[in-house]
Motif scaffolding. Structure first.
Motif, PDB file in Angstrom:
ATOM      1  N   UNK A  66       0.887  -1.213  -0.006  1.00  0.00           N
ATOM      2  CA  UNK A  66      -0.155   0.030  -0.132  1.00  0.00           C
ATOM      3  C   UNK A  66       0.639   1.149  -0.002  1.00  0.00           C
ATOM      4  N   UNK A  67       0.452   2.246  -0.404  1.00  0.00           N
ATOM      5  CA  UNK A  67       1.078   3.703  -0.329  1.00  0.00           C
ATOM      6  C   UNK A  67       1.239   4.210   0.907  1.00  0.00           C
ATOM      7  N   UNK A  68       2.250   4.834   1.366  1.00  0.00           N
ATOM      8  CA  UNK A  68       2.630   5.502   2.343  1.00  0.00           C
ATOM      9  C   UNK A  68       3.168   6.964   2.032  1.00  0.00           C
ATOM     10  N   UNK A  69       2.491   8.038   2.245  1.00  0.00           N
ATOM     11  CA  UNK A  69       3.037   9.407   2.142  1.00  0.00           C
ATOM     12  C   UNK A  69       3.273  10.190   3.239  1.00  0.00           C
ATOM     13  N   UNK A  70       4.406  10.674   3.103  1.00  0.00           N
ATOM     14  CA  UNK A  70       4.885  11.590   4.392  1.00  0.00           C
ATOM     15  C   UNK A  70       4.494  13.071   3.855  1.00  0.00           C
ATOM     16  N   UNK A  71       4.023  13.780   4.704  1.00  0.00           N
ATOM     17  CA  UNK A  71       3.358  14.890   4.352  1.00  0.00           C
ATOM     18  C   UNK A  71       4.204  15.994   5.282  1.00  0.00           C
ATOM     19  N   UNK A  72       4.793  15.641   6.209  1.00  0.00           N
ATOM     20  CA  UNK A  72       5.935  16.466   6.940  1.00  0.00           C
ATOM     21  C   UNK A  72       6.942  15.607   7.906  1.00  0.00           C
ATOM     22  N   UNK A  73       8.082  16.168   7.935  1.00  0.00           N
ATOM     23  CA  UNK A  73       8.758  17.259   7.691  1.00  0.00           C
ATOM     24  C   UNK A  73       9.140  17.400   5.926  1.00  0.00           C
ATOM     25  N   UNK A  74       9.407  18.564   5.680  1.00  0.00           N
ATOM     26  CA  UNK A  74       9.764  18.776   4.214  1.00  0.00           C
ATOM     27  C   UNK A  74      10.983  17.893   3.858  1.00  0.00           C
ATOM     28  N   UNK A  75      11.902  17.608   4.972  1.00  0.00           N
ATOM     29  CA  UNK A  75      13.187  16.805   4.479  1.00  0.00           C
ATOM     30  C   UNK A  75      12.863  15.395   4.123  1.00  0.00           C
ATOM     31  N   UNK A  76      11.716  14.872   4.370  1.00  0.00           N
ATOM     32  CA  UNK A  76      11.286  13.146   4.036  1.00  0.00           C
ATOM     33  C   UNK A  76      10.339  13.301   3.384  1.00  0.00           C
ATOM     34  N   UNK A  77       9.497  14.312   2.865  1.00  0.00           N
ATOM     35  CA  UNK A  77       8.199  14.340   2.330  1.00  0.00           C
ATOM     36  C   UNK A  77       8.368  13.717   1.089  1.00  0.00           C
ATOM     37  N   UNK A  78       7.371  12.762   0.845  1.00  0.00           N
ATOM     38  CA  UNK A  78       7.115  12.041  -0.370  1.00  0.00           C
ATOM     39  C   UNK A  78       6.597  10.725  -0.202  1.00  0.00           C
ATOM     40  N   UNK A  79       6.409   9.998  -1.246  1.00  0.00           N
ATOM     41  CA  UNK A  79       5.593   8.514  -1.319  1.00  0.00           C
ATOM     42  C   UNK A  79       6.545   7.384  -1.212  1.00  0.00           C
ATOM     43  N   UNK A  80       6.428   6.540  -0.444  1.00  0.00           N
ATOM     44  CA  UNK A  80       7.012   5.153  -0.039  1.00  0.00           C
ATOM     45  C   UNK A  80       6.272   3.971  -0.142  1.00  0.00           C
ATOM     46  N   UNK A  81       6.805   2.768  -0.447  1.00  0.00           N
ATOM     47  CA  UNK A  81       6.011   1.566  -0.284  1.00  0.00           C
ATOM     48  C   UNK A  81       6.041   1.033   0.988  1.00  0.00           C
ATOM     49  N   UNK A  82       5.251   0.228   1.399  1.00  0.00           N
ATOM     50  CA  UNK A  82       5.093  -0.628   2.392  1.00  0.00           C
ATOM     51  C   UNK A  82       4.124  -1.844   2.197  1.00  0.00           C
ATOM     52  N   UNK A  83       4.763  -2.861   2.994  1.00  0.00           N
ATOM     53  CA  UNK A  83       4.187  -4.198   2.772  1.00  0.00           C
ATOM     54  C   UNK A  83       2.851  -4.415   3.789  1.00  0.00           C
ATOM     55  N   UNK A 141       2.100  11.329   8.257  1.00  0.00           N
ATOM     56  CA  UNK A 141       1.987  10.707   7.087  1.00  0.00           C
ATOM     57  C   UNK A 141       0.625   9.948   7.030  1.00  0.00           C
ATOM     58  N   UNK A 142       0.139   9.825   5.712  1.00  0.00           N
ATOM     59  CA  UNK A 142      -1.000   9.100   5.419  1.00  0.00           C
ATOM     60  C   UNK A 142      -0.694   7.564   4.791  1.00  0.00           C
ATOM     61  N   UNK A 143      -1.361   6.604   5.339  1.00  0.00           N
ATOM     62  CA  UNK A 143      -1.393   5.267   4.935  1.00  0.00           C
ATOM     63  C   UNK A 143      -2.645   5.087   3.865  1.00  0.00           C
ATOM     64  N   UNK A 144      -2.434   4.821   2.546  1.00  0.00           N
ATOM     65  CA  UNK A 144      -3.434   4.657   1.654  1.00  0.00           C
ATOM     66  C   UNK A 144      -3.711   3.323   1.004  1.00  0.00           C
ATOM     67  N   UNK A 145      -4.883   2.847   1.204  1.00  0.00           N
ATOM     68  CA  UNK A 145      -5.118   1.470   0.613  1.00  0.00           C
ATOM     69  C   UNK A 145      -6.085   1.614  -0.352  1.00  0.00           C
ATOM     70  N   UNK A 146      -6.287   2.756  -1.023  1.00  0.00           N
ATOM     71  CA  UNK A 146      -7.319   2.923  -1.935  1.00  0.00           C
ATOM     72  C   UNK A 146      -7.213   2.391  -3.331  1.00  0.00           C
ATOM     73  N   UNK A 147      -5.814   1.979  -3.709  1.00  0.00           N
ATOM     74  CA  UNK A 147      -5.470   1.379  -4.687  1.00  0.00           C
ATOM     75  C   UNK A 147      -4.818  -0.044  -4.476  1.00  0.00           C
ATOM     76  N   UNK A 148      -4.992  -0.538  -3.277  1.00  0.00           N
ATOM     77  CA  UNK A 148      -4.337  -1.781  -3.013  1.00  0.00           C
ATOM     78  C   UNK A 148      -5.302  -2.758  -3.743  1.00  0.00           C
ATOM     79  N   UNK A 149      -6.400  -2.618  -4.132  1.00  0.00           N
ATOM     80  CA  UNK A 149      -7.128  -3.615  -4.962  1.00  0.00           C
ATOM     81  C   UNK A 149      -7.612  -3.018  -6.067  1.00  0.00           C
ATOM     82  N   UNK A 150      -7.099  -3.285  -7.469  1.00  0.00           N
ATOM     83  CA  UNK A 150      -7.780  -2.742  -8.715  1.00  0.00           C
ATOM     84  C   UNK A 150      -9.463  -2.692  -8.489  1.00  0.00           C
ATOM     85  N   UNK A 151      -9.789  -1.735  -9.013  1.00  0.00           N
ATOM     86  CA  UNK A 151     -11.298  -1.557  -9.441  1.00  0.00           C
ATOM     87  C   UNK A 151     -12.027  -0.853 -10.570  1.00  0.00           C
ATOM     88  N   UNK A 152     -11.684  -1.718 -11.660  1.00  0.00           N
ATOM     89  CA  UNK A 152     -12.042  -1.478 -13.093  1.00  0.00           C
ATOM     90  C   UNK A 152     -13.211  -1.273 -13.349  1.00  0.00           C
TER      91      UNK A 152
END
Length: 627
Positions: A30-47, A175-186
Motif C-alpha cells: 500500500x502507499x505511504x505518503x509523508x506530508x511533513x517534515x519537508x526533508x523526508x516528504x514523499x511517497x514510499x512503499x510498505x508491505x 504521514x498517510x497510509x493509503x489503501x485505495x489502490x491496493x485492490x484494482x477497481x476497473x
C-alpha cells in the motif's frame, strides 16, 4: 518415527520447491505518503501485514511516534507506563517499532493494547519488502491474533532510519497510509477466489478458515446471486517426487499414482485419516462447484462446504464419502455428475480438474504464487489481513468501480456517510429533495443524479439541471410555474433546445418570472366594433352586444338567428342529398338484379329447343334400327 519426522518436512519442501521453481511471491503493498517534515516528504512503499484489518478502499492520516523504551514492542507497554492513545482533536498515533526478537503479530498486538492506531515495523536488514505473516500452528498466539483490528505494514530499513532521525531531531512526522489502490477497481463486477482446504484438523488456521466460510456465506451468496461478483474456490495440491511414488508415505498422501497429494491431517501415517482422503474431498468440493456453476447456481458451493463442515467432521469420524453424498443429496445436486467429474483416483492418469488447480497455483500477471493457506485473491491481487467477514467484505467492496457498489457495501457499518455533513459540498435542490451527493465505499462523490427516469446534467458541485423527455416532471424543470383559480401554468418546455418559455398569455424570462399579458389593454384580441373585452389571468374573455355570437378564431361577431337558419337549411340539404343518393343506389341494384333474372330465363328456353355447344350431339338412331 524419527524417519517419519524427517521425511514429512523434506517431502513437502521438495514438492513446493519443484512446483514453484520458476514462480515468484508477490508482496502486496500500500502507499505511504509523508506530508511533513519537508526533508523526508514523499511517497514510499510498505508491505501490508497478513493480519489485522487493513482499511481497503480508504486511507488514514496520523503522527509517527518511536518509543524510547520497548522499541521492538515485544513486551506490553503498560509495563513501562507508556500509552499511545490519541488526545481529543489530535491525529491518531502510528507507532514505529523495530523488527526482531518476537513475532510480527505480537508487536502489533502490544501496540494496539497501548492505544496505537497503526503500526509500522522497520526492517532490520537491507532487503526487498516481505509480507508479515502470522505464526504457524501457535495456539497461544491465536488468542491475540484474532483480536488484532489495527492495520500494520513493514517498511524498509533505510526509510525506517529516516523516520527515526526526523523524530529524534524534534520534527513532527505526519504521514498517510493509503489503501485505495491496493485492490484494482476497473468495473462493476469483482472477481475473487479463495484458496482453501477441506481438512478440519490442521490447527488454528483451519479453524479460522472454517469460521470465516460459515460467517461469510450469506454475504457471498448475496453478491453472487446479484451478479456483482464472480467467485471461484481453489485447493492446493502437490505431487510426489517420482522416486518416492511407490513409498508408503506417497501412497497414503496421494492419488492418481502420486500426481496429487496433501499432507497427512494428523501427521501420523499409522492412524486416523490419510492425506489422500483430503485430496479426494478437495476434488469432490471442486466438482460440486463445477456442477453447480454449470446449472447457473455457483453459490451452492458455499452451502455444501458449510454443511459438510458441520455434518462430516474428522473428529467424529464422519469425514467420508457416505457423509459427503448425504450432503450432496440434501442440496439436490446430481451425484452422478459429481462422480463423473471426479474420475478414478486410482488411475495412472492426469485428473483434469486437479491438474488445472496445480497450474493455477503458479502466479500470473500481478498475482503472486499461492504459498499461504488460506489465500484470498481479489481482482488478481492477494488479500492481506485478517480472514474475517467485515474485513474481507471491505476488500471486495474496494474492488468495485466508484458508484457501482452493491447495497451490501453501503450498509451502516460500511458506508462513510459523508453526505450527511453539509451535503458533502455537492449540489442539491432542497425544495425537490434532490442531491448530487452519493456515499460510496471510499467516500462521497458529487454526481448529478437520475430521478424517476430523468437524467440531471452538470458538474455535480454547483449545478445540476434536468434534461431530456420528462424533465418538466422534476420540480417543473427549474422553470417558472404558478397555479391560480384551479388553473396551472408552466414555462417548462419538454425540449433540450428550449428550456423555459412563458406560455401563451404571459411574458417574462420563463425562469423566475412570467407576467400576465393584458390582451384587452394591449389590443391583441377582441377588436371588432361589436366586441366587449374582459381580461382574465393568462387569457381573456370576449362577448358581443345584442343577439350576436363571438367567433374567437376570426375575432368577429355574427348573428345567432342567421346562424341558426343557415344551420337548419344546411341540415335539410344534407338530408335531401342523402335520400337522393340512397334512391339512386337502390335503382341501380334493381336494374342489375332484373337483367340477371331475364338472362337466366332466356337461356333456359333456348336450351329446350337448341343443343348448346357444350352438350353432345343427339343420336339419330331410332329404337329398333341397327347398323
Amino acid at each position: 518415527m524419527k524417519q517419519l519426522q524427517c521425511f514429512v518436512p523434506w517431502l513437502l519442501l521438495s514438492l513446493v520447491t519443484s512446483l514453484f521453481t520458476e514462480a515468484r511471491f508477490v508482496v502486496e503493498k500500500n502507499s505511504l505518503s509523508v506530508t511533513s517534515p519537508e526533508s523526508i516528504k514523499g511517497t514510499h512503499d510498505s508491505a501490508i501485514g497478513n493480519f489485522g484489518i487493513p482499511q481497503y478502499g480508504g486511507s488514514m492520516a496520523g503522527t509517527v511516534v518511536y518509543p524510547k523504551e520497548n522499541q521492538k514492542s515485544c513486551k506490553e507497554f503498560s509495563d513501562f507506563s507508556i500509552s499511545f492513545k490519541s488526545q481529543p482533536g489530535a491525529l491518531p498515533i502510528f507507532l514505529l517499532v523495530d523488527r526482531g526478537d518476537c513475532f510480527f503479530a505480537l508487536k502489533v498486538w502490544n501496540a494496539q493494547k497501548a492505544g496505537a492506531s497503526a503500526v509500522l515495523v522497520a526492517d532490520s536488514v537491507d532487503e526487498p519488502l516481505i509480507t508479515m505473516d502470522t505464526p504457524e500452528e501457535d495456539i497461544s498466539s491465536a488468542k491475540y491474533i484474532e483480536n488484532i483490528t489495527i492495520p500494520s505494514a513493514l517498511v524498509t530499513k533505510g526509510f525506517g532510519e529516516k523516520l527515526k532521525k526526523a523524530i529524534s531531531g524534534g520534527d513532527m512526522v505526519n504521514l498517510n497510509l493509503d489503501w485505495r489502490e491496493a485492490v484494482p477497481h476497473p468495473d462493476d463486477r469483482v472477481e475473487y477466489e479463495l484458496w482453501t482446504n477441506s481438512n478440519d484438523e490442521c490447527g488454528v488456521k483451519c479453524d479460522m478458515l472454517m469460521e470465516f466460510v460459515k460467517d461469510f456465506k450469506g454475504a457471498a451468496q448475496i453478491l453472487e446471486k446479484g451478479g456483482f461478483t464472480q467467485f471461484r474456490p481453489h485447493y492446493i495440491t502437490w505431487y510426489c517426487p517420482h522416486a518416492f511414488t511407490l513409498s508408503r508415505q506417497c501412497k497414503s498422501q496421494c492419488i492418481n499414482k502420486g500426481r496429487y497429494c496433501a499432507p497427512d491431517p494428523e501427521q501420523d501415517f499409522s492412524s486416523g485419516y490419510d492425506g489422500k482422503d483430503v485430496v479426494v474431498e478437495n476434488l469432490r468440493q471442486l466438482c460440486v462447484y463445477k456442477v453447480a456453476n454449470e446449472t447457473g447456481k455457483p453459490w451452492v458451493w458455499w452451502d455444501y462446504v458449510t454443511d459438510f463442515q458441520i455434518r462430516c467432521p474428522m473428529k467424529e469420524k464422519k469425514y467420508n464419502k457416505d457423509c459427503a453424498e448425504s450432503v450432496i443429496k440434501s442440496l439436490g445436486i446430481d451425484s452422478k455428475k459429481i462422480d463423473k467429474c471426479m474420475g478414478d483416483p486410482d488411475a495412472d492418469l492426469d485428473n483434469p480438474v486437479l491438474k488445472e488447480e496445480q497450474d493455477a497455483q503458479v502466479g500470473k500477471g500481478s498475482r503472486g504464487d499461492v504459498t499461504i493457506l488460506p489465500t484470498l485473491v481479489v481482482n488478481s491481487r492477494q488479500y492481506r489481513g485478517k480472514l474475517e467477514k467485515s474485513a474481507v467484505l471491505k476488500a471486495l467492496c474496494s474492488g468495485f468501480e466508484e458508484t457501482t457498489e452493491p447495497a451490501i457495501c453501503l450498509s451502516a457499518e460500511m458506508e462513510t456517510n459523508e453526505c450527511l455533513d453539509n451535503n458533502g459540498g455537492c449540489w442539491q435542490d432542497k425544495s425537490a429533495n434532490i442531491t448530487a451527493c452519493k456515499d460510496t465505499f471510499r467516500g462521497k462523490v458529487c454526481v448529478c443524479p437520475i430521478v424517476d427516469g430523468v437524467r440531471f446534467k452538470g458538474d455535480g458541485y454547483s449545478q445540476c439541471e434536468p434534461s431530456g423527455p420528462g424533465r418538466c416532471t422534476i420540480n417543473n424543470g427549474g422553470c417558472w410555474h404558478e397555479e391560480r383559480d384551479g388553473h396551472a401554468f408552466s414555462a417548462c418546455v419538454d425540449k433540450d433546445s428550449v428550456k423555459c418559455q412563458c406560455p401563451p398569455g404571459f411574458k417574462g424570462d420563463g425562469i423566475k418570472k412570467c407576467e400576465d399579458i393584458n390582451e384587452c389593454k394591449e389590443k391583441k384580441a377582441c377588436q371588432c366594433p361589436e366586441c366587449s373585452c374582459k381580461d382574465t389571468w393568462g387569457s381573456y374573455e370576449c362577448s358581443c352586444s345584442g343577439d350576436l355570437l363571438y367567433m374567437r378564431d376570426h375575432d368577429t361577431c355574427i348573428s345567432k338567428t342567421g346562424s341558426q337558419v343557415k344551420s337548419a337549411w344546411a341540415a335539410v340539404w344534407i338530408i335531401m342529398l342523402s335520400l337522393g343518393l340512397a334512391a339512386s343506389g337502390a335503382y341501380l341494384i334493381y336494374k342489375y338484379r332484373l337483367r340477371q333474372y331475364m338472362d337466366s330465363e332466356i337461356r333456359a328456353i333456348m336450351a329446350q329447343y337448341m343443343p348448346l355447344d357444350s352438350q353432345p350431339e343427339a343420336s339419330n338412331l331410332v329404337n329398333g334400327d341397327r347398323a
